[in-house]
Scaffold this motif. Sequence first.
Motif, mmCIF file in Angstrom:
data_model
loop_
_atom_site.group_PDB
_atom_site.id
_atom_site.type_symbol
_atom_site.label_atom_id
_atom_site.label_comp_id
_atom_site.label_asym_id
_atom_site.label_seq_id
_atom_site.Cartn_x
_atom_site.Cartn_y
_atom_site.Cartn_z
ATOM 1 N N HIS A 1 59.341 -9.177 17.772
ATOM 2 C CA HIS A 1 60.130 -8.845 16.583
ATOM 3 C C HIS A 1 61.601 -8.648 16.955
ATOM 4 O O HIS A 1 62.499 -9.156 16.275
ATOM 5 C CB HIS A 1 59.564 -7.589 15.925
ATOM 6 C CG HIS A 1 60.117 -7.322 14.562
ATOM 7 N ND1 HIS A 1 59.461 -6.550 13.627
ATOM 8 C CD2 HIS A 1 61.278 -7.695 13.958
ATOM 9 C CE1 HIS A 1 60.187 -6.473 12.536
ATOM 10 N NE2 HIS A 1 61.299 -7.156 12.704
ATOM 11 N N GLU B 1 72.300 -1.491 13.073
ATOM 12 C CA GLU B 1 72.483 -2.109 11.762
ATOM 13 C C GLU B 1 73.962 -2.416 11.508
ATOM 14 O O GLU B 1 74.320 -3.504 11.043
ATOM 15 C CB GLU B 1 71.955 -1.181 10.668
ATOM 16 C CG GLU B 1 72.052 -1.750 9.259
ATOM 17 C CD GLU B 1 71.247 -3.009 9.062
ATOM 18 O OE1 GLU B 1 71.785 -3.973 8.462
ATOM 19 O OE2 GLU B 1 70.086 -3.054 9.519
ATOM 20 N N THR C 1 61.203 -2.627 14.765
ATOM 21 C CA THR C 1 60.603 -3.175 15.982
ATOM 22 C C THR C 1 59.894 -2.103 16.805
ATOM 23 O O THR C 1 59.493 -2.362 17.939
ATOM 24 C CB THR C 1 61.670 -3.858 16.862
ATOM 25 O OG1 THR C 1 62.482 -2.859 17.504
ATOM 26 C CG2 THR C 1 62.564 -4.770 16.040
ATOM 27 N N HIS D 1 68.581 -14.100 15.439
ATOM 28 C CA HIS D 1 69.213 -14.167 14.123
ATOM 29 C C HIS D 1 70.629 -13.614 14.165
ATOM 30 O O HIS D 1 71.526 -14.084 13.448
ATOM 31 C CB HIS D 1 68.380 -13.397 13.097
ATOM 32 C CG HIS D 1 68.876 -13.521 11.693
ATOM 33 N ND1 HIS D 1 69.692 -12.579 11.103
ATOM 34 C CD2 HIS D 1 68.698 -14.494 10.759
ATOM 35 C CE1 HIS D 1 69.984 -12.943 9.877
ATOM 36 N NE2 HIS D 1 69.387 -14.111 9.638
ATOM 37 N N SER E 1 65.066 -10.812 15.966
ATOM 38 C CA SER E 1 66.239 -10.156 15.381
ATOM 39 C C SER E 1 67.502 -10.485 16.165
ATOM 40 O O SER E 1 68.570 -10.717 15.585
ATOM 41 C CB SER E 1 66.021 -8.638 15.348
ATOM 42 O OG SER E 1 64.920 -8.291 14.536
ATOM 43 N N ILE F 1 70.883 -5.518 12.917
ATOM 44 C CA ILE F 1 69.493 -5.485 13.371
ATOM 45 C C ILE F 1 68.817 -4.210 12.883
ATOM 46 O O ILE F 1 69.366 -3.118 13.023
ATOM 47 C CB ILE F 1 69.425 -5.553 14.908
ATOM 48 C CG1 ILE F 1 69.892 -6.921 15.400
ATOM 49 C CG2 ILE F 1 68.013 -5.253 15.418
ATOM 50 C CD1 ILE F 1 70.007 -7.021 16.908
ATOM 51 N N ASP F 2 67.611 -4.357 12.312
ATOM 52 C CA ASP F 2 66.795 -3.217 11.904
ATOM 53 C C ASP F 2 65.956 -2.797 13.103
ATOM 54 O O ASP F 2 64.851 -3.287 13.319
ATOM 55 C CB ASP F 2 65.912 -3.599 10.719
ATOM 56 C CG ASP F 2 65.090 -2.425 10.190
ATOM 57 O OD1 ASP F 2 65.109 -1.336 10.819
ATOM 58 O OD2 ASP F 2 64.428 -2.595 9.150
#
Length: 354
Positions: A198, A177, A187, A205, A202, A182-183
Amino acid sequence: MRASRETMSPWWTPDVHADRRAFLIGRNAIQSAFRGYFARADFLEVDTATLQISPGNEAHLHAFATEGLTPGGDAVPLYLHTSPEFACKKLLTAGEKRISCFAHVYRNRERGPLHHPEFTMLEWYRAGETYESLMKDSANLLALAAETTGTKHFTYRGRSVDPFLEPERLSVAEAFERYAGIDLLATIGRNGETDSRHLAASLTHAGIRVAGDDTWADMFSRVIVERVEPELGFGRATILDEYPTSEAALARKSPKDARVAERFELYACGVELANAFGELTDAAEQRRRFEMEMAEKQRVYGETYPLDEDFLAALAIMPPASGIALGFDRLVMLATGAPRIDLVMWAPVADYGR
């Protein structure tokens, strides 16, 4: 101008040895101090066999293969171990409680400023103790190495760490993060299953490249290497904790969250120094994970290594424990200021890659 690899004098020439000698004396002093640390903490130093049935079962580690000959002349495949881990865990099963081991270990396809085909691994294990105890050991050893060599800061490639400060403890999810936006846990399913689509979205992005054939593990490793590791261990050491279960084949799941495991790595000056586990003792689960690792090795490299059935049998009755592997040469580098790992080795391996 710096000499090229082809024109550098061998390590055994008197002038080169004179330049290296201070690093080597520092190495000996640190090793002696560490032995004293473990002796005071009631550890028993052990010595394990280098030749093994299995060198380890991690997909991206490469072993040196050889063969043993029976008295009748039949050839049996053997490997130089990549870690003394299997043997040390068998000793825990045998009844030892606290053990340490300075082991020469061997990893193929590895050579560079921080890598050498033969190097020294310091491993230690605590039966019946949590892996948080290894975090305390790690902090103590960093400080002891600095105290022994009389340095106040570790430096590597212009980056610095105060080895006397308590390390930062940062989860892998927090690092993803913080450094990539990224979370990661989003995922990963409740039982540890991973969602490649997923994670790919991420990464895209976040502006990180994604290949069409990337697995979840491929993408995870890319973020670690490109975004996370370069930020770790500055000012003070970093303990990168709670790896996803799929990235911790030898560690037990966290009792707080089954998506992550009791695994941490220690970093200083951006250099990975140690890898630690709350040890997995479920033999059936360990077999399943090893088989998955070897399937991935077959997919990527077209080869596999055998499972050590003796190790799996011992694991079934091994007590709860925590264990850690520390790259001793790398720590000596940081403590003595050596720029390359071969400078802290008394007799480096011949450069067979020329």
